[in-house]
Design an enzyme around this catalytic site. Sequence first.
Site, PDB file in Angstrom:
ATOM      1  N   GLU A 201      34.622 -22.675   0.175  1.00  0.00           N
ATOM      2  CA  GLU A 201      35.106 -21.728  -0.826  1.00  0.00           C
ATOM      3  C   GLU A 201      34.740 -20.325  -0.383  1.00  0.00           C
ATOM      4  O   GLU A 201      33.621 -20.072   0.072  1.00  0.00           O
ATOM      5  CB  GLU A 201      34.479 -22.027  -2.191  1.00  0.00           C
ATOM      6  CG  GLU A 201      34.872 -21.030  -3.288  1.00  0.00           C
ATOM      7  CD  GLU A 201      34.235 -21.350  -4.632  1.00  0.00           C
ATOM      8  OE1 GLU A 201      33.996 -22.546  -4.894  1.00  0.00           O
ATOM      9  OE2 GLU A 201      33.946 -20.410  -5.407  1.00  0.00           O
TER      10      GLU A 201
ATOM     11  N   GLU B 138      34.741 -11.146  -7.093  1.00  0.00           N
ATOM     12  CA  GLU B 138      34.113 -11.853  -8.208  1.00  0.00           C
ATOM     13  C   GLU B 138      33.131 -10.908  -8.896  1.00  0.00           C
ATOM     14  O   GLU B 138      32.456 -10.108  -8.238  1.00  0.00           O
ATOM     15  CB  GLU B 138      33.374 -13.094  -7.710  1.00  0.00           C
ATOM     16  CG  GLU B 138      32.748 -13.918  -8.828  1.00  0.00           C
ATOM     17  CD  GLU B 138      32.066 -15.174  -8.317  1.00  0.00           C
ATOM     18  OE1 GLU B 138      31.918 -16.125  -9.099  1.00  0.00           O
ATOM     19  OE2 GLU B 138      31.664 -15.189  -7.125  1.00  0.00           O
TER      20      GLU B 138
END
Length: 509
Positions: free
Chosen positions: A137, A142
């Site tokens: 990932e 974010e």
Amino acid sequence: MEVLQRGLLLCATWLLAAEAAKYVHLQSFVEADFFSRWTFWSAPDPTHGAVQYVDEAMAKASGLTHATADRVYMGVDMNSVLHGNNVRRSVRIQSRSTYSHGLFILNLDHMPTGCGAWPSFWMYGEDEKHPWPAWGEFDIIEGVHTSKRVFTTLHTSDHCNQSGGRGPSVEWVRGLQGNSADNCYIHAPNQWENQGCSQRGPNASFGSAFNDAGGGTFAAEWDPMAGHIRTWFWQHGSGPGKHLSDHRLDPDSWGSPYSYFELGPRNCDPRHFANMRLVFDITLCGDLGNPTFSQFCPEAAAHLSCQELVAQHPELLREVYWSIRSLDIFQREDAPSRTPSPFDSNGQRWKIFMFATLLLIATITLYVVVWCKVKRENAYNNNIMALGHSWTDWLMPWMQSDSPSSCCWMPVAVEETTGTRGWQVDELSEQRFSRRSPVKGVEGHMQSSASPVSKKSQTESSMSQSMYCGKSSFDKVQALFGGGPRDGRQDNSSFAMRETNGSGNIHWT
């Protein structure tokens, strides 16, 4: 051998990384049919957020999504007041296409922000045989709540550690003990569960500061051939520029990235990342939002939990949406079509690795073959010597006779003197004796292995003498040299043998 393979792979990586990678345009996403290239996630939120992800039809009907030729909008329900266990409708989409490398450039004019928000633009790989995080990932963008700096993070299975990295200087997020969170393994010691290896972006790269500045551009390069994952950020009005699809891009000309992760045999095998999809989502609270709620939203946290705030106060969620100007995907001109591995024939880096590995195997194989041949020859010689001694040991008792007048010397030369014919067997005899005693040769063998085997003393046998041997010894000589009676001679023929300086000459009589 493993150390040598890793060294060869690392050298190949450095050689290829030294060459500037040129990227060509692969696809653009921002168009009126933007959502046709994505699937809508409608399963429960894996990060336990206070959201209900809806399908495409519901999202469009609820006003959570829309797209034009130059803008894409995605947001949460900002109108409903929720009670009980109800959660807020939101959107998570992921690309239909999967990627194994590339340059991903996202230009935004707005990103989700506000208490309770946890938005992400990220990539991950997964299927039934490779559950997360087997294919890794990569969280490009974010952040949570009112944060003003972006987090860029990798999440992997074990053996992907960025400690002691050789790339540009970066700022690491802190782990449990105040240590750098530079281990990408989701269960790494001294880090929060599933923290991964996480780095901070520059100021105004997230949240309200980003939006107030008119947005900005992120460029994420995932290049397993060069051995890195790196990310840049530019505020609105700067960066690679417009009309990117018309250009060949060179990330090495962009200066130092704010985020850099090394991929290589030393610390993190590139195969940790494969077949990843692009993802946009907006979750609320959840596994990261809940524990950080009081840190970023202390006033609200004094009266409400994160879930209560997002359920009861939709007016506080007016800024929780994405507005996308462009999303373009580029790939290296010389890149393979899928993630390379040491067993692939694609990719220049892996071709070099395979060539070096095959050369190493060939060298080792040649060495083993030569070694086995030498050992085999030595074993053969030892067996011949052993066979010669055993044959001599067998022959000596056979040549013995119980008769005191029997012949006790093995002939060296036999000549047939009848008529004009002659039969010479010196050469054959020499060959046989030398094979039995390869070290001493014929003469030495005659003095040792072919020494008298009768009850006579060595003194007697060394005297010059002439004696007659009977039929029994003659037959033995014939058997030794493969002959029968010559020239029609009968079995009762006799022969004379005399000893001269330790060797006997036998003449027909």
